[in-house]
Design a protein around this motif. Structure first.
Motif, short mmCIF file in Angstrom:
data_model
loop_
_atom_site.label_atom_id
_atom_site.label_comp_id
_atom_site.label_asym_id
_atom_site.label_seq_id
_atom_site.Cartn_x
_atom_site.Cartn_y
_atom_site.Cartn_z
N ALA A 196 30.07 -30.40 115.76
CA ALA A 196 30.25 -30.31 117.21
C ALA A 196 29.40 -29.18 117.79
O ALA A 196 28.77 -29.33 118.84
N SER A 251 33.60 -37.82 113.93
CA SER A 251 33.33 -36.43 114.30
C SER A 251 31.95 -36.29 114.93
O SER A 251 31.74 -35.46 115.81
N GLY A 255 31.64 -35.10 118.65
CA GLY A 255 30.82 -33.91 118.89
C GLY A 255 29.82 -34.15 120.01
O GLY A 255 29.59 -33.26 120.84
#
Length: 270
Positions: free
Chosen positions: A144, A220, A224
């Protein structure tokens, strides 16, 4: 084993790449590459990435490649009509190779040595397209945070283009006795600890500085990008491998695995 802090991992990975750079020169692959880049139409990009970049449109655009390694992909962007190209990498040893390739080519990309977490101000908000290719995100402890720094290089309305190995493939070990049996969890958060030189298939491995390889789930990566104020405009998964030939065994299976993916995301207009 105690896991390193993010800062320690980033420094260790830089040291490992610098120490491995000499293993990538003096090979038949390097010598062929050095000759090939003299062609104005040179490109090492495969059909998937070429088609995606053509659909995004980089002709006449300012492009940055984050984690550009030896610059061969950055040089390839000129064959698609890029107006300017900047390659960014934290390994000075690999950027030395990138500059050598650039000198042999008809083009003049700029190469900047910096950790992506400490981008110089002159790179911020400057580019129409930011490119991230195979293996870059796996050296990043926090995907991220990586996405926020990538997004910071884009102009309003600029586009991030990612072409990466699918994280699902990271569950498998192609050298295991049964390479089709998952060897690690898709949700493993601790990095894989590597203690050998970073080389491509066909080159001899040798002991090297410790480095850390992080697996980030597809969720993710997408989350992100969204958290970095990027709007996802394309996400596609593929059954072909864009890794070393060692991974070709995972293609053409009766129950086919996802082996790589492409993603584009756009930065909002101010």
């Amino acid at each position: 084993m105690d896991m390193p802090s993010a800062e320690q991992a980033i420094t260790s990975n830089k040291d490992a790449w610098d120490a491995s750079a000499h293993l990538h020169k003096g090979t038949a692959t390097w010598n062929t590459l050095l000759k090939s880049v003299a062609d104005a139409e040179f490109s090492c990009l495969d059909a998937t990435l070429t088609g995606l970049l053509e659909s995004v449109g980089i002709a006449g655009k300012d492009v940055v490649q984050l984690c550009c390694n030896n610059g061969r992909e950055s040089l390839s962007l000129f064959s698609l009509g890029a107006r300017s190209v900047v390659g960014v990498d934290q390994s000075g040893a690999f950027l030395q190779q990138a500059r050598e390739l650039a000198e042999a080519s008809p083009y003049g990309p700029e190469f900047v040595e910096t950790d992506i977490h400490h981008l110089p101000e002159r790179l911020l908000g400057r580019f129409d397209v930011a490119l991230v290719t195979i293996g870059a995100m796996n050296w990043m402890p926090d995907v991220a945070l990586f996405m926020r720094h990538v997004a910071s290089t884009l102009k309003p309305g600029g586009t991030l283009v990612i072409y990466e190995t699918h994280p699902f493939l990271e569950m498998f070990d192609p050298l295991a006795a049964n390479p089709m049996l998952p060897a690690s969890s898709y949700f493993q958060r601790d990095p894989f600890v590597l203690q050998s030189s970073i080389v491509y298939e066909g080159q001899a491995e040798e002991a090297g500085p410790t480095s850390y390889w992080y697996v980030h789930t597809l969720g993710s990566v997408v989350s992100g990008a969204i958290a970095a104020q990027l709007r996802i405009t394309h996400l596609q998964e593929y059954p072909h491998s864009n890794r070393e030939e060692l991974y070709d065994k995972y293609e053409h299976q009766p129950a086919q695995l996802p082996l790589c993916f492409t993603l584009t995301a756009t930065k909002a207009h101010a």
